[in-house]
Design an enzyme around this catalytic site. Structure first.
Site, PDB file in Angstrom:
ATOM      1  N   SER A 113       6.363  -7.145   3.068  1.00  0.00           N
ATOM      2  CA  SER A 113       7.193  -7.392   4.247  1.00  0.00           C
ATOM      3  C   SER A 113       8.018  -8.668   4.087  1.00  0.00           C
ATOM      4  CB  SER A 113       6.291  -7.516   5.476  1.00  0.00           C
ATOM      5  OG  SER A 113       5.422  -8.609   5.293  1.00  0.00           O
ATOM      6  N   TRP A 116       0.811  -1.220   0.000  1.00  0.00           N
ATOM      7  CA  TRP A 116       0.000   0.000   0.000  1.00  0.00           C
ATOM      8  C   TRP A 116       0.842   1.267   0.000  1.00  0.00           C
ATOM      9  CZ3 TRP A 116       1.816   2.569   4.099  1.00  0.00           C
ATOM     10  CH2 TRP A 116       2.366   1.810   5.132  1.00  0.00           C
ATOM     11  N   ASN A 117       2.142   1.168   0.271  1.00  0.00           N
ATOM     12  CA  ASN A 117       2.890   2.421   0.491  1.00  0.00           C
ATOM     13  C   ASN A 117       3.203   3.177  -0.792  1.00  0.00           C
ATOM     14  OD1 ASN A 117       4.777   0.490  -0.222  1.00  0.00           O
ATOM     15  ND2 ASN A 117       6.373   1.293   1.109  1.00  0.00           N
ATOM     16  N   CYS A 174      10.205   1.532   1.913  1.00  0.00           N
ATOM     17  CA  CYS A 174      11.127   0.441   2.238  1.00  0.00           C
ATOM     18  C   CYS A 174      12.560   0.941   2.336  1.00  0.00           C
ATOM     19  CB  CYS A 174      11.009  -0.653   1.191  1.00  0.00           C
ATOM     20  SG  CYS A 174      11.176  -0.020  -0.477  1.00  0.00           S
ATOM     21  N   PRO A 179      -3.389  -5.906  -5.621  1.00  0.00           N
ATOM     22  CA  PRO A 179      -2.893  -4.778  -4.815  1.00  0.00           C
ATOM     23  C   PRO A 179      -3.241  -4.989  -3.343  1.00  0.00           C
ATOM     24  CG  PRO A 179      -4.915  -4.163  -5.967  1.00  0.00           C
ATOM     25  CD  PRO A 179      -4.619  -5.584  -6.356  1.00  0.00           C
ATOM     26  N   ALA A 180      -2.689  -4.147  -2.486  1.00  0.00           N
ATOM     27  CA  ALA A 180      -2.965  -4.245  -1.054  1.00  0.00           C
ATOM     28  C   ALA A 180      -4.419  -3.886  -0.758  1.00  0.00           C
ATOM     29  CB  ALA A 180      -2.042  -3.303  -0.285  1.00  0.00           C
ATOM     30  N   GLU A 229      10.827  -8.183  -3.272  1.00  0.00           N
ATOM     31  CA  GLU A 229      11.268  -6.844  -2.847  1.00  0.00           C
ATOM     32  C   GLU A 229      10.720  -6.664  -1.440  1.00  0.00           C
ATOM     33  OE1 GLU A 229      13.264  -4.904  -4.482  1.00  0.00           O
ATOM     34  OE2 GLU A 229      13.288  -5.947  -6.401  1.00  0.00           O
ATOM     35  N   LEU A 230      11.576  -6.831  -0.443  1.00  0.00           N
ATOM     36  CA  LEU A 230      11.079  -6.959   0.934  1.00  0.00           C
ATOM     37  C   LEU A 230      11.493  -5.774   1.801  1.00  0.00           C
ATOM     38  CD1 LEU A 230      11.778 -10.805   1.197  1.00  0.00           C
ATOM     39  CD2 LEU A 230       9.732  -9.642   0.372  1.00  0.00           C
TER      40      LEU A 230
HETATM   41  P1  NAP Z   1       2.661  -6.929   3.663  1.00  0.00           P
HETATM   42  O1  NAP Z   1       1.807  -7.008   4.846  1.00  0.00           O
HETATM   43  O2  NAP Z   1       3.690  -7.978   3.455  1.00  0.00           O
HETATM   44  O3  NAP Z   1       1.668  -6.891   2.412  1.00  0.00           O
HETATM   45  C1  NAP Z   1       2.119  -6.768   1.087  1.00  0.00           C
HETATM   46  C2  NAP Z   1       1.106  -7.402   0.159  1.00  0.00           C
HETATM   47  O4  NAP Z   1       1.002  -8.795   0.455  1.00  0.00           O
HETATM   48  C3  NAP Z   1      -0.308  -6.839   0.320  1.00  0.00           C
HETATM   49  O5  NAP Z   1      -0.954  -6.872  -0.927  1.00  0.00           O
HETATM   50  C4  NAP Z   1      -0.938  -7.848   1.273  1.00  0.00           C
HETATM   51  O6  NAP Z   1      -2.339  -7.888   1.228  1.00  0.00           O
HETATM   52  C5  NAP Z   1      -0.339  -9.137   0.749  1.00  0.00           C
HETATM   53  N1  NAP Z   1      -0.340 -10.234   1.699  1.00  0.00           N
HETATM   54  C6  NAP Z   1      -0.302 -10.186   3.057  1.00  0.00           C
HETATM   55  N2  NAP Z   1      -0.277 -11.454   3.554  1.00  0.00           N
HETATM   56  C7  NAP Z   1      -0.301 -12.294   2.486  1.00  0.00           C
HETATM   57  C8  NAP Z   1      -0.282 -13.729   2.335  1.00  0.00           C
HETATM   58  N3  NAP Z   1      -0.221 -14.537   3.397  1.00  0.00           N
HETATM   59  N4  NAP Z   1      -0.322 -14.239   1.091  1.00  0.00           N
HETATM   60  C9  NAP Z   1      -0.366 -13.426   0.006  1.00  0.00           C
HETATM   61  N5  NAP Z   1      -0.386 -12.079   0.079  1.00  0.00           N
HETATM   62  C10 NAP Z   1      -0.339 -11.524   1.305  1.00  0.00           C
HETATM   63  O7  NAP Z   1       3.424  -5.542   3.562  1.00  0.00           O
HETATM   64  P2  NAP Z   1       2.803  -4.084   3.677  1.00  0.00           P
HETATM   65  O8  NAP Z   1       2.595  -3.786   5.091  1.00  0.00           O
HETATM   66  O9  NAP Z   1       1.661  -3.925   2.743  1.00  0.00           O
HETATM   67  O10 NAP Z   1       3.981  -3.212   3.049  1.00  0.00           O
HETATM   68  C11 NAP Z   1       5.027  -2.724   3.807  1.00  0.00           C
HETATM   69  C12 NAP Z   1       6.257  -3.598   3.629  1.00  0.00           C
HETATM   70  O11 NAP Z   1       6.610  -3.636   2.247  1.00  0.00           O
HETATM   71  C13 NAP Z   1       7.446  -3.026   4.339  1.00  0.00           C
HETATM   72  O12 NAP Z   1       8.166  -4.055   4.967  1.00  0.00           O
HETATM   73  C14 NAP Z   1       8.269  -2.403   3.206  1.00  0.00           C
HETATM   74  O13 NAP Z   1       9.627  -2.276   3.511  1.00  0.00           O
HETATM   75  C15 NAP Z   1       8.001  -3.352   2.113  1.00  0.00           C
HETATM   76  N6  NAP Z   1       8.248  -2.748   0.791  1.00  0.00           N
HETATM   77  C16 NAP Z   1       9.353  -3.146   0.103  1.00  0.00           C
HETATM   78  C17 NAP Z   1       9.649  -2.549  -1.119  1.00  0.00           C
HETATM   79  C18 NAP Z   1      10.869  -2.965  -1.891  1.00  0.00           C
HETATM   80  O14 NAP Z   1      10.962  -2.599  -3.061  1.00  0.00           O
HETATM   81  N7  NAP Z   1      11.796  -3.716  -1.319  1.00  0.00           N
HETATM   82  C19 NAP Z   1       8.823  -1.545  -1.630  1.00  0.00           C
HETATM   83  C20 NAP Z   1       7.712  -1.154  -0.893  1.00  0.00           C
HETATM   84  C21 NAP Z   1       7.442  -1.773   0.328  1.00  0.00           C
HETATM   85  P3  NAP Z   1      -3.185  -7.061   2.335  1.00  0.00           P
HETATM   86  O15 NAP Z   1      -2.914  -5.642   2.073  1.00  0.00           O
HETATM   87  O16 NAP Z   1      -4.576  -7.441   2.064  1.00  0.00           O
HETATM   88  O17 NAP Z   1      -2.690  -7.510   3.670  1.00  0.00           O
END
Ligand code: NAP
Length: 487
Positions: A237, A156-157, A292, A181-182, A258-259
């Site tokens: 994440s 979502w960010n 991130c 998407p988120a 990309e975590l």
């Molecule tokens: P997240 O909780 O891991 O969610 C990311 C995506 O995965 C969302 O679409 C989420 O859906 C989905 N998701 C969650 N649990 C899942 C599962 N068990 N199976 C399949 N999909 C699942 O992360 P976030 O809080 O949205 O984003 C923040 C994180 O992203 C931070 O750690 C940040 O550092 C990282 N990030 C990394 C980059 C990079 O390029 N390295 C860029 C941007 C962000 P829901 O929204 O419905 O939960």
């Protein structure tokens, strides 16, 4: 709210070229994090919907893959142009669902367009090679081919840029995609899909399925277990990324991950402090600290520590927190209550362990998930904010004395996405930047993301890269053709 959201507001998912509801008929609400208002509902899809979307993407694959790169370039370039032309509408949608200031939302939308434009071109450069053969009358060819149907999951960010950073290289490579998407930000992805449709990207080539958090696991399960899906590209994440890697093992899918990050921001004794402070403000407070690559740990040389902190404090005092639609606002809200709790927990933990609060430290009164820009000093490696991504508008500064101690602390994390280094001694910069265990190092700058350079993490920050030619390669298989000539 309808006026703010513009004509690009879609409240249905996009599957096989049609705007559809969930098979179950379920919907979920999209909330504005500044006001708490419901701005839309979208389909709450589950595994049955995802299966159908994968089938549609599978059906669209042969024709799309058979096109020449130049034939794929035309609709992709049109998509990029439409995104840029619709910057106002897309930015309004982004700010409504994500909260970031409108000016930042515009920048993100234009950044999203650059991926589409760049990969539309780069598709033409998916070169193979000819290898001098080890026998006579034999030809050794290496060719690149699209992986097939790809699944994408985005956070979502950065609700626009993370979508195109995956979809553009996938489509340019000749793949088709099903993207989720988120939960918090589905509208930006749907609006981008509407423009892809207008651009003439054929039905089934790009599909967007929406689901709430409760269904995310089921959606991910379907994507990772389907034999029709060749690759998963995930941004989110580290915890969820690890689960998805494990799930992909059963079908040996290609993965790009990309975590999360825990980026060090290093200020050497000979740094230009004006440059370092303005980079800290940009890199840390953009998106209210929810990126991130946001610096998470500040290491400042003891000789310039006090001066850096006092200049940073003066700049922080100028930041304005508020609704992203209000003029002059530089920081929007955090995405939800859980994000506010995490930031507050990190600050309390640091204070309990001996840190000093210099500015901020609390949530703002009233509705919305607003948090004060916060500055702490006396940060130590055991504190939660040194160990985990805070993902909020908090700077925690630690002092260092020697280069050896600095490198050890900067690398003392299992994450390795970005690092920032400020200083003026060329040899020292060269030495330290090579020793930092991070996929991206910004030297005397806080702006490190661009479509033309690879973006990816070391260690538990990820696998593979996005952007640049490396980003295209992630969506291609390498095939060796060993051709013997028969007389
Ligand atoms: P997240 O909780 O891991 O969610 C990311 C995506 O995965 C969302 O679409 C989420 O859906 C989905 N998701 C969650 N649990 C899942 C599962 N068990 N199976 C399949 N999909 C699942 O992360 P976030 O809080 O949205 O984003 C923040 C994180 O992203 C931070 O750690 C940040 O550092 C990282 N990030 C990394 C980059 C990079 O390029 N390295 C860029 C941007 C962000 P829901 O929204 O419905 O939960």
């Amino acid at each position: 709210m309808e006026n703010v959201l513009s004509a690009l507001h879609k409240d249905r998912a996009y599957v096989g070229g049609e705007w559809v509801g969930a098979i179950s008929g379920a919907v979920f609400e999209v909330i504005n994090p500044s006001s708490g208002e419901v701005i839309s509902t979208v389909p709450d899809m589950d595994d049955a919907d995802v299966r159908l979307a994968i089938e549609r993407a599978h059906a669209a694959f042969p024709e799309w893959a058979a096109r020449t790169a130049k034939e794929r370039e035309r609709p992709l370039k049109t998509w990029a142009k439409l995104i840029a032309e619709n910057v106002e509408g897309l930015a309004a949608i982004l700010t409504s669902e994500q909260g970031k200031p409108l000016a930042d939302a515009r920048n993100e939308v234009l950044f999203a367009a650059t991926f589409v434009e760049w990969f539309a071109e780069e598709g033409k450069r998916a070169y193979g090679e000819t290898i001098p053969a080890s026998q006579r009358d034999v030809r050794f060819l290496v060719v690149k081919e699209p992986v097939g149907v790809c699944a994408g999951i985005t956070p979502w960010n950065l609700p626009s840029a993370m979508v195109t950073r995956k979809a553009a290289p996938a489509l340019a490579a000749g793949c088709t995609m099903v993207l989720k998407p988120a939960e918090s930000t589905p509208l930006s992805a749907l609006a981008l899909a509407a423009l892809a449709e207008q651009a003439g990207i054929p039905a089934g080539v790009l599909n967007v399925v929406t689901a709430n958090r409760g269904n995310a696991r089921m959606v991910g399960q379907e994507m990772t277990s389907s034999p029709l899906v060749g690759k998963l590209s995930f941004t989110g994440s580290t915890a969820v990324g690890k689960q998805l890697i494990a799930q992909c093992a059963s079908t040996v899918k290609r993965v790009s991950m990309e975590l999360g990050g825990n980026s060090p921001f290093i200020v050497m004794a000979d740094a230009n402090l004006d440059v370092a402070v303005s980079a800290a403000i940009f890199a840390k407070f953009r998106n209210s600290g929810q990126t991130c690559i946001a610096p998470n740990r500040f290491f400042v040389h003891a000789d310039v520590h006090d001066e850096f902190v006092s200049r940073l404090l003066r700049s922080i005092a100028k930041l304005q927190v508020g609704d992203g639609f209000k003029a002059g606002v530089s920081l929007g809200p955090l995405i939800n209550e859980a994000a506010v709790d995490k930031v507050q927990t990190h600050i309390h933990d640091a204070l309990k362990r001996g840190a000093t609060l210099v500015a901020g430290g609390d949530r703002m009164p009233g509705t919305g998930h607003f948090f004060e820009p916060t500055l702490l000093t006396g940060i130590s490696p055991q504190m939660l904010m040194s160990v985990e991504e805070t993902f909020g508008p908090v700077v925690g500064v630690a002092k260092f004395l020697t280069e050896q101690e600095l490198i050890a602390q900067a690398n003392a994390t299992r994450l390795g996405l970005a690092a920032y280094l400020f200083g003026s001694n060329a040899a020292c910069i060269q030495r330290i930047s090579r020793q930092l265990q991070a996929g991206i190092v910004g030297v005397n700058t806080g702006a490190i993301a661009t479509e033309v350079a690879p973006f990816g993490g070391y260690k538990e920050s990820g696998l593979g890269q996005e952007g640049a030619r490396q980003g295209l390669n992630e969506f291609m298989e390498t095939k060796f053709i060993c051709e013997a000539f028969i007389a």
